[in-house]
Design an enzyme around this catalytic site. Structure first.
Site, mmCIF file in Angstrom:
data_model
loop_
_atom_site.group_PDB
_atom_site.id
_atom_site.type_symbol
_atom_site.label_atom_id
_atom_site.label_comp_id
_atom_site.label_asym_id
_atom_site.label_seq_id
_atom_site.Cartn_x
_atom_site.Cartn_y
_atom_site.Cartn_z
ATOM 1 N N SER A 180 0.882 -1.168 0.000
ATOM 2 C CA SER A 180 0.000 0.000 0.000
ATOM 3 C C SER A 180 0.905 1.199 0.000
ATOM 4 C CB SER A 180 -0.905 0.058 1.237
ATOM 5 O OG SER A 180 -1.582 1.316 1.292
ATOM 6 N N TYR A 187 -2.985 0.039 10.681
ATOM 7 C CA TYR A 187 -2.854 -0.285 9.252
ATOM 8 C C TYR A 187 -1.534 0.245 8.704
ATOM 9 C CZ TYR A 187 -4.050 -0.766 4.306
ATOM 10 O OH TYR A 187 -4.052 -1.108 2.980
#
Length: 329
Positions: free
Chosen positions: A172, A184
């Protein structure tokens, strides 16, 4: 002097253009015989993983589609050809990963090897400021997004060494520019580091290690209702002093920002799957695939700025998203 500068500029321009042209040409070459290649994917219940499994099946690959649920397995088994084998895999459990490895190894033809492993499984984790989530929530997020993929790589690398194949990791762009909650972001920064380290470690075996770095795309992981529930749950569990510190409108403001993020996310999820496909099929894959306008032209440039400037821009963007969320509410 002007002539010398002009020649130098022309020379640099020629080198740069030649480099990018050669890079573009090399990426056009594909590996041969898709029908003889086997790919193992995690997180195929929905989103990128499901779409990738279906696309690879249509291209003629043999696919081991790892799903967390029976429903995910049943959907792919009924939707794809006999070249796709769906199996249950929970990347947070070592015995499940080992079982998947044994199944894949057993089903591989004796004269063939596993061409690619795709670490696609992932979760968003809690949506809250640092003072409002728990240690367990951080661990749970990292179990799926970081520790599980590391163990999948460790377990399946012997098969990839045999084929000189590929390990493809879903990272990501948040692994470079943390614009979301800490659990995250931490898990994705970890995946960035892991991907870079293992790429160097296995390069002598002929194994390519590739990072996929998308920006915000409208998949099941970007589910407004889940985010809203997570925000409210974290807020309710937080100590009273913390709730007071962040203000009475904290939950409402966070929900408006999420609305803005979702509204600005890209619906073109096929672009991420295209990056996966290229990483698997290209004879000369890239080490890193930035996917999406925001990943390429917002988050990576932000990451390169001085920290104070980056922080100011992100704060400004939060206010803009808050304003967007108010209009969308």
């Amino acid at each position: 002097m002007m002539c010398l500068c002009s020649c130098l500029f022309s020379g640099i321009a020629f080198v740069v253009i030649s480099y990018y042209f050669l890079d573009w040409v090399l990426r056009l070459f594909k590996v041969g015989q898709f029908s003889e290649k086997y790919v193992f994917i995690t997180g195929c219940d929905s989103g990128f993983g499901k779409d990738l499994a279906i696309r690879l099946d249509k291209l003629g690959f043999h696919v081991f589609a790892g799903c967390l649920t029976d429903d995910g397995c049943q959907f792919l088994s009924s939707s794809c050809s006999n070249n796709l084998f769906a199996l249950k895999v929970d990347v947070t459990k070592s015995d499940s990963i080992e079982s998947a490895y044994n199944t894949v190894k057993f089903k591989l033809p004796s004269n063939n090897a596993l061409w690619a492993v795709v670490n696609n499984a992932g979760i968003a984790g809690p949506t809250a400021v640092v003072e409002m989530f728990t240690r367990k929530e951080v661990i749970n997020t990292c179990e799926v997004n970081l520790f599980g993929p590391i163990e999948v790589a460790q377990t399946f690398l012997p098969l990839l060494r045999q084929s000189k194949g590929r390990l493809v990791n879903m990272v990501s762009v948040m692994g470079r520019c943390p614009a979301v909650s800490a659990p995250y972001s931490v898990s994705k920064f970890g995946m960035e580091a892991f991907t870079d380290v293992i790429r160097r470690e296995v390069s002598d075996f002929g194994v390519d290690v590739i990072a996929i770095e998308p920006g915000f795309f409208r998949t099941t992981i970007l589910d407004e209702s889940r985010f809203f529930a997570s925000i409210k749950d974290s807020h309710e569990k937080a100590p009273e002093e913390v709730r007071q510190a962040y203000g009475a409108t904290y939950v409402e403001d966070c929900c408006k920002i999420i609305k803005g993020v979702v509204a600005n996310s890209s619906p073109d999820t096929y672009k991420v799957v295209d990056a996966y496909i290229h990483a698997i099929t290209s004879k000369y894959p890239r080490c890193r695939y930035l996917v999406g306008f925001d990943a390429k032209f917002i988050f990576v440039p932000l990451y390169l700025l001085p920290e104070k400037i980056m922080d100011w821009i992100m704060k400004f963007q939060e206010k803009r998203l808050l304003s967007n969320g108010e209009r969308l509410a």
